[in-house]
Design a protein around this motif. Structure first.
Motif, PDB file in Angstrom:
ATOM      1  N   ARG A  65      -5.583   2.339  -4.911  1.00  0.00           N
ATOM      2  CA  ARG A  65      -6.567   1.928  -5.921  1.00  0.00           C
ATOM      3  C   ARG A  65      -7.255   3.122  -6.575  1.00  0.00           C
ATOM      4  NH1 ARG A  65      -9.416  -2.912  -2.584  1.00  0.00           N
ATOM      5  NH2 ARG A  65      -7.651  -4.327  -2.626  1.00  0.00           N
ATOM      6  N   THR A  66      -7.590   4.134  -5.782  1.00  0.00           N
ATOM      7  CA  THR A  66      -8.353   5.263  -6.310  1.00  0.00           C
ATOM      8  C   THR A  66      -7.484   6.465  -6.652  1.00  0.00           C
ATOM      9  OG1 THR A  66      -8.778   6.196  -4.123  1.00  0.00           O
ATOM     10  CG2 THR A  66     -10.376   4.583  -4.953  1.00  0.00           C
ATOM     11  N   GLY A  67      -6.270   6.519  -6.112  1.00  0.00           N
ATOM     12  CA  GLY A  67      -5.412   7.674  -6.359  1.00  0.00           C
ATOM     13  C   GLY A  67      -5.858   8.915  -5.600  1.00  0.00           C
ATOM     14  N   LYS A  68      -6.625   8.733  -4.541  1.00  0.00           N
ATOM     15  CA  LYS A  68      -7.127   9.844  -3.720  1.00  0.00           C
ATOM     16  C   LYS A  68      -6.684   9.630  -2.276  1.00  0.00           C
ATOM     17  CE  LYS A  68     -10.002  11.478  -6.936  1.00  0.00           C
ATOM     18  NZ  LYS A  68      -9.557  12.575  -7.726  1.00  0.00           N
ATOM     19  N   PHE A  69      -6.556  10.738  -1.546  1.00  0.00           N
ATOM     20  CA  PHE A  69      -6.284  10.648  -0.118  1.00  0.00           C
ATOM     21  C   PHE A  69      -7.590  10.268   0.580  1.00  0.00           C
ATOM     22  CE2 PHE A  69      -2.701  13.416  -1.272  1.00  0.00           C
ATOM     23  CZ  PHE A  69      -1.679  12.723  -0.639  1.00  0.00           C
ATOM     24  N   THR A  70      -7.676   9.052   1.105  1.00  0.00           N
ATOM     25  CA  THR A  70      -8.913   8.586   1.738  1.00  0.00           C
ATOM     26  C   THR A  70      -8.788   8.447   3.253  1.00  0.00           C
ATOM     27  OG1 THR A  70      -8.300   6.308   1.230  1.00  0.00           O
ATOM     28  CG2 THR A  70      -9.782   7.411  -0.306  1.00  0.00           C
ATOM     29  N   TYR A  71      -7.624   8.679   3.800  1.00  0.00           N
ATOM     30  CA  TYR A  71      -7.415   8.578   5.242  1.00  0.00           C
ATOM     31  C   TYR A  71      -6.759   9.870   5.713  1.00  0.00           C
ATOM     32  CZ  TYR A  71      -7.875   3.710   3.970  1.00  0.00           C
ATOM     33  OH  TYR A  71      -8.327   2.541   3.450  1.00  0.00           O
ATOM     34  N   GLN A 113      -0.484  16.754  11.035  1.00  0.00           N
ATOM     35  CA  GLN A 113      -1.550  16.262  10.172  1.00  0.00           C
ATOM     36  C   GLN A 113      -0.963  15.337   9.130  1.00  0.00           C
ATOM     37  OE1 GLN A 113      -4.951  19.548   9.947  1.00  0.00           O
ATOM     38  NE2 GLN A 113      -3.227  20.056   8.665  1.00  0.00           N
ATOM     39  N   GLY A 114      -1.754  14.352   8.727  1.00  0.00           N
ATOM     40  CA  GLY A 114      -1.276  13.420   7.720  1.00  0.00           C
ATOM     41  C   GLY A 114      -2.403  12.803   6.935  1.00  0.00           C
ATOM     42  N   ALA A 115      -2.016  12.098   5.884  1.00  0.00           N
ATOM     43  CA  ALA A 115      -2.985  11.417   5.031  1.00  0.00           C
ATOM     44  C   ALA A 115      -2.297  10.251   4.340  1.00  0.00           C
ATOM     45  CB  ALA A 115      -3.548  12.382   3.991  1.00  0.00           C
ATOM     46  N   VAL A 116      -3.119   9.298   3.900  1.00  0.00           N
ATOM     47  CA  VAL A 116      -2.621   8.144   3.149  1.00  0.00           C
ATOM     48  C   VAL A 116      -3.314   8.134   1.799  1.00  0.00           C
ATOM     49  CG1 VAL A 116      -2.449   5.633   3.043  1.00  0.00           C
ATOM     50  CG2 VAL A 116      -2.181   6.810   5.237  1.00  0.00           C
ATOM     51  N   ASN A 125       0.842  -1.199   0.000  1.00  0.00           N
ATOM     52  CA  ASN A 125       0.000   0.000   0.000  1.00  0.00           C
ATOM     53  C   ASN A 125       0.873   1.243   0.000  1.00  0.00           C
ATOM     54  OD1 ASN A 125      -2.592  -1.229   0.127  1.00  0.00           O
ATOM     55  ND2 ASN A 125      -2.170  -1.734   2.245  1.00  0.00           N
ATOM     56  N   ALA A 126       0.264   2.353  -0.326  1.00  0.00           N
ATOM     57  CA  ALA A 126       0.989   3.620  -0.340  1.00  0.00           C
ATOM     58  C   ALA A 126       1.408   4.003   1.071  1.00  0.00           C
ATOM     59  CB  ALA A 126       0.103   4.712  -0.945  1.00  0.00           C
ATOM     60  N   GLU A 127       2.439   4.812   1.155  1.00  0.00           N
ATOM     61  CA  GLU A 127       2.883   5.319   2.449  1.00  0.00           C
ATOM     62  C   GLU A 127       1.979   6.467   2.891  1.00  0.00           C
ATOM     63  OE1 GLU A 127       7.676   4.758   2.193  1.00  0.00           O
ATOM     64  OE2 GLU A 127       6.805   6.540   1.294  1.00  0.00           O
ATOM     65  N   GLY A 128       2.012   6.737   4.174  1.00  0.00           N
ATOM     66  CA  GLY A 128       1.337   7.915   4.694  1.00  0.00           C
ATOM     67  C   GLY A 128       2.307   9.085   4.640  1.00  0.00           C
TER      68      GLY A 128
END
Length: 167
Positions: free
Chosen positions: A78-84, A71-74, A56-59
């Motif tokens: 699959r979608t190419g969007k920040f979902t977390y 603040q952070g995001a992952v 999976n991608a890194e955060g």
């Protein structure tokens, strides 16, 4: 005509060595390479990446030195969007005086914490140090792969230690 036997033997041993090396490298256990990065802009902010789960991608996390907010995001692979999304008020955790100028440092590392109830943690965590408090705190975050955007979550302090006397 005399043949050069030394040259033939050298070529034979070279060939045998290359074949043995290739066989050894094929059967040797493979270890994945992981890369994380940390950078900072003087005394304004720092940014670091954290591994989530294998494949999976890194955060990516940004620490704002002026507000003491992390603040952070992952990025969803699959979608190419920040979902977390994740956040934490570090100034409160470190007990930083609002009138003082804090001096933070941040790095990421592997933590591999066991699941707690329904919360499964990412493989990586964040280590944040602050000079005036003399503390280092380890933060973890839950991560379960999901395509739907999740509500922002607070980073979870795992533990801390005092590396120097508070000023």
């Amino acid at each position: 005509m005399v043949k050069n036997q030394n040259g033939d033997r050298r070529f034979l041993w070279l060939t045998v060595g290359v074949i043995c090396g290739m066989c050894l490298s094929y059967f040797w256990p493979h270890e994945p390479a992981y890369a994380v990065a940390t950078d900072r802009d003087g005394d304004r902010f720092a940014i670091t990446t954290v591994p989530t789960r294998s494949g999976n991608a890194e955060g990516v996390f940004v620490l704002d030195f002026l507000t003491g907010r992390l603040q952070g995001a992952v990025l969803n692979s699959r979608t190419g969007k920040f979902t977390y999304a994740y956040f934490r008020n570090l100034a409160a955790d470190f007990g930083v005086d609002p009138t003082a100028k804090p001096h933070y440092v941040i790095v990421s590392g592997t933590v591999s914490l066991p699941a707690q109830g329904r919360a499964q943690f990412a493989e990586g965590g964040l280590y944040v140090g602050e000079m005036s408090s003399g503390k280092v705190i380890c933060y973890a975050f839950s991560f379960v792969f999901n395509n739907a955007p999740a509500a922002p979550q607070q980073l979870i302090p795992v533990d801390q230690f005092q590396f120097r006397q508070a000023q």
